[in-house]
Design a protein around this motif. Sequence first.
Motif, PDB file in Angstrom:
ATOM      1  N   ASP A 247       0.815  -1.219   0.000  1.00  0.00           N
ATOM      2  CA  ASP A 247       0.000   0.000   0.000  1.00  0.00           C
ATOM      3  C   ASP A 247       0.848   1.268   0.000  1.00  0.00           C
ATOM      4  N   GLY A 248       2.071   1.192  -0.491  1.00  0.00           N
ATOM      5  CA  GLY A 248       2.925   2.368  -0.599  1.00  0.00           C
ATOM      6  C   GLY A 248       4.112   2.314   0.345  1.00  0.00           C
ATOM      7  N   TRP A 249       4.882   3.390   0.372  1.00  0.00           N
ATOM      8  CA  TRP A 249       6.018   3.479   1.287  1.00  0.00           C
ATOM      9  C   TRP A 249       5.513   3.635   2.716  1.00  0.00           C
ATOM     10  N   ARG A 250       6.223   3.026   3.663  1.00  0.00           N
ATOM     11  CA  ARG A 250       5.853   3.155   5.072  1.00  0.00           C
ATOM     12  C   ARG A 250       7.108   3.273   5.927  1.00  0.00           C
ATOM     13  N   VAL A 251       6.939   3.851   7.117  1.00  0.00           N
ATOM     14  CA  VAL A 251       8.049   3.985   8.071  1.00  0.00           C
ATOM     15  C   VAL A 251       8.171   2.687   8.859  1.00  0.00           C
ATOM     16  N   GLU A 252       9.363   2.124   8.860  1.00  0.00           N
ATOM     17  CA  GLU A 252       9.603   0.898   9.619  1.00  0.00           C
ATOM     18  C   GLU A 252      10.058   1.218  11.044  1.00  0.00           C
ATOM     19  N   ARG A 253      10.996   2.157  11.168  1.00  0.00           N
ATOM     20  CA  ARG A 253      11.481   2.570  12.486  1.00  0.00           C
ATOM     21  C   ARG A 253      11.837   4.045  12.445  1.00  0.00           C
ATOM     22  N   LEU A 254      11.786   4.683  13.601  1.00  0.00           N
ATOM     23  CA  LEU A 254      12.073   6.110  13.672  1.00  0.00           C
ATOM     24  C   LEU A 254      12.735   6.431  14.997  1.00  0.00           C
ATOM     25  N   TRP A 255      13.883   7.127  14.922  1.00  0.00           N
ATOM     26  CA  TRP A 255      14.591   7.587  16.120  1.00  0.00           C
ATOM     27  C   TRP A 255      14.701   9.107  16.084  1.00  0.00           C
ATOM     28  N   ARG A 256      14.881   9.683  17.252  1.00  0.00           N
ATOM     29  CA  ARG A 256      15.005  11.142  17.330  1.00  0.00           C
ATOM     30  C   ARG A 256      16.030  11.512  18.396  1.00  0.00           C
ATOM     31  N   GLN A 257      16.774  12.588  18.099  1.00  0.00           N
ATOM     32  CA  GLN A 257      17.661  13.213  19.069  1.00  0.00           C
ATOM     33  C   GLN A 257      17.470  14.726  18.995  1.00  0.00           C
ATOM     34  N   GLN A 258      17.892  15.394  20.045  1.00  0.00           N
ATOM     35  CA  GLN A 258      17.857  16.850  20.042  1.00  0.00           C
ATOM     36  C   GLN A 258      19.146  17.381  20.654  1.00  0.00           C
ATOM     37  N   MET A 259      19.503  18.583  20.252  1.00  0.00           N
ATOM     38  CA  MET A 259      20.692  19.222  20.793  1.00  0.00           C
ATOM     39  C   MET A 259      20.254  20.279  21.799  1.00  0.00           C
ATOM     40  N   CYS A 260      20.669  20.085  23.033  1.00  0.00           N
ATOM     41  CA  CYS A 260      20.261  21.005  24.088  1.00  0.00           C
ATOM     42  C   CYS A 260      21.004  22.339  23.954  1.00  0.00           C
ATOM     43  N   ALA A 261      20.290  23.418  24.249  1.00  0.00           N
ATOM     44  CA  ALA A 261      20.877  24.754  24.161  1.00  0.00           C
ATOM     45  C   ALA A 261      21.393  25.243  25.507  1.00  0.00           C
ATOM     46  N   ARG A 262      21.117  24.499  26.561  1.00  0.00           N
ATOM     47  CA  ARG A 262      21.556  24.920  27.896  1.00  0.00           C
ATOM     48  C   ARG A 262      21.590  23.698  28.802  1.00  0.00           C
ATOM     49  N   GLY A 263      22.100  23.897  30.004  1.00  0.00           N
ATOM     50  CA  GLY A 263      22.132  22.819  30.982  1.00  0.00           C
ATOM     51  C   GLY A 263      23.318  21.891  30.811  1.00  0.00           C
ATOM     52  N   GLN A 264      23.248  20.744  31.474  1.00  0.00           N
ATOM     53  CA  GLN A 264      24.362  19.801  31.506  1.00  0.00           C
ATOM     54  C   GLN A 264      24.684  19.232  30.126  1.00  0.00           C
ATOM     55  N   ASN A 265      23.664  19.089  29.259  1.00  0.00           N
ATOM     56  CA  ASN A 265      23.869  18.501  27.935  1.00  0.00           C
ATOM     57  C   ASN A 265      23.964  19.548  26.832  1.00  0.00           C
ATOM     58  N   ALA A 266      24.262  20.784  27.181  1.00  0.00           N
ATOM     59  CA  ALA A 266      24.324  21.851  26.181  1.00  0.00           C
ATOM     60  C   ALA A 266      25.360  21.532  25.100  1.00  0.00           C
ATOM     61  N   GLY A 267      24.954  21.703  23.831  1.00  0.00           N
ATOM     62  CA  GLY A 267      25.854  21.466  22.719  1.00  0.00           C
ATOM     63  C   GLY A 267      26.071  20.008  22.396  1.00  0.00           C
ATOM     64  N   GLN A 268      25.254  19.116  22.969  1.00  0.00           N
ATOM     65  CA  GLN A 268      25.411  17.680  22.740  1.00  0.00           C
ATOM     66  C   GLN A 268      24.105  17.089  22.201  1.00  0.00           C
ATOM     67  N   TRP A 269      24.252  16.117  21.296  1.00  0.00           N
ATOM     68  CA  TRP A 269      23.087  15.377  20.825  1.00  0.00           C
ATOM     69  C   TRP A 269      22.678  14.365  21.891  1.00  0.00           C
ATOM     70  N   THR A 270      21.395  14.293  22.192  1.00  0.00           N
ATOM     71  CA  THR A 270      20.907  13.388  23.223  1.00  0.00           C
ATOM     72  C   THR A 270      19.469  12.985  22.933  1.00  0.00           C
ATOM     73  N   GLY A 271      19.129  11.800  23.367  1.00  0.00           N
ATOM     74  CA  GLY A 271      17.745  11.357  23.262  1.00  0.00           C
ATOM     75  C   GLY A 271      16.934  11.733  24.485  1.00  0.00           C
ATOM     76  N   ALA A 272      17.602  12.297  25.496  1.00  0.00           N
ATOM     77  CA  ALA A 272      16.907  12.717  26.714  1.00  0.00           C
ATOM     78  C   ALA A 272      16.236  14.072  26.531  1.00  0.00           C
ATOM     79  N   ILE A 273      15.393  14.417  27.444  1.00  0.00           N
ATOM     80  CA  ILE A 273      14.688  15.699  27.404  1.00  0.00           C
ATOM     81  C   ILE A 273      15.646  16.826  27.807  1.00  0.00           C
ATOM     82  N   CYS A 274      15.670  17.903  27.012  1.00  0.00           N
ATOM     83  CA  CYS A 274      16.485  19.071  27.356  1.00  0.00           C
ATOM     84  C   CYS A 274      15.743  19.929  28.379  1.00  0.00           C
ATOM     85  N   LEU A 275      16.401  20.229  29.476  1.00  0.00           N
ATOM     86  CA  LEU A 275      15.771  20.996  30.553  1.00  0.00           C
ATOM     87  C   LEU A 275      16.140  22.469  30.439  1.00  0.00           C
TER      88      LEU A 275
END
Length: 275
Positions: A247-275
């Motif tokens: 039935d067409g193209w479909r998504v098999e798997r999907l991952w996400r990361q974000q780069m925090c702008a502040r805090g302990q993970n600032a400037g780093q890619w992480t799958g955790a929530i940026c505070l």
Amino acid sequence: MQTNAVKSILAVFGTCLSVQAGAAQTAVRQICPEFDRGAQELSVRVSTGCVTGMARFKEHDLALNVDQDRAHIALSGDIRFHPITSPAVTADCGGAQSFTLSASDIQPRRYTLSYAGEPLGTVDLLEGAEPPACVGTKGSRRRLEPQPVNPDSFSDWAFDPEGSWRDWRGASITALLEPLLGSVPESLEGRPEIEIRMEKRFWQRDLRKRGGGPRRPFMAVSITRDGLGDDSISGDRYFVTVVKSEDGWRVERLWRQQMCARGQNAGQWTGAICL
């Protein structure tokens, strides 16, 4: 109806997938960047790959330019050889040449890389990033087989951040991912940059079977947004595996990361929530 933001992103997508007009035939086949974070020095090894032993090096006019404002590494020039006049040509690689160019005071960030005006991808010099890999130029031989993806490399990514993608279907990959691209707001603050890359890959081992299984190729789509004006997030990126179904193209798997702008993970890619 597509928003203006989605239309512009799809236009970028189309540009990324189009065949780039490259320079004339070049002797440069491989480019290998290395970064010394302590000294903030970038070294780029440029090589011809395998060249017949009858080839005699003549000269090179290779040049390296790093634009830190645009986060772009540009290489230009070529490696030249004297014409081979002998009727007998050996099959060895004794004529191969390699040269290293360097640049100082380089800030650690993620750069785009090009050779002779042809985009080659990105070079991640951020702390904690994997060492930059060698990349081939348009003149190098293309690999016929897709490259493997190690599932362990997603240990710090958020898997299934939203379950709605399971029902997505599309006649094309761009149409399939429109719901994801449509999440981009009409107006982006800051200096946003969007990069979309698509290539055929397969898992290093089958995720469904403990003992592995046959290689099941899929289309890997990487979407990265930088320069977002959010107080806590400066960028985010997705890795989406896409397969063709009845039935067409479909998504098999999907991952996400974000780069925090502040805090302990600032400037780093992480799958955790940026505070």
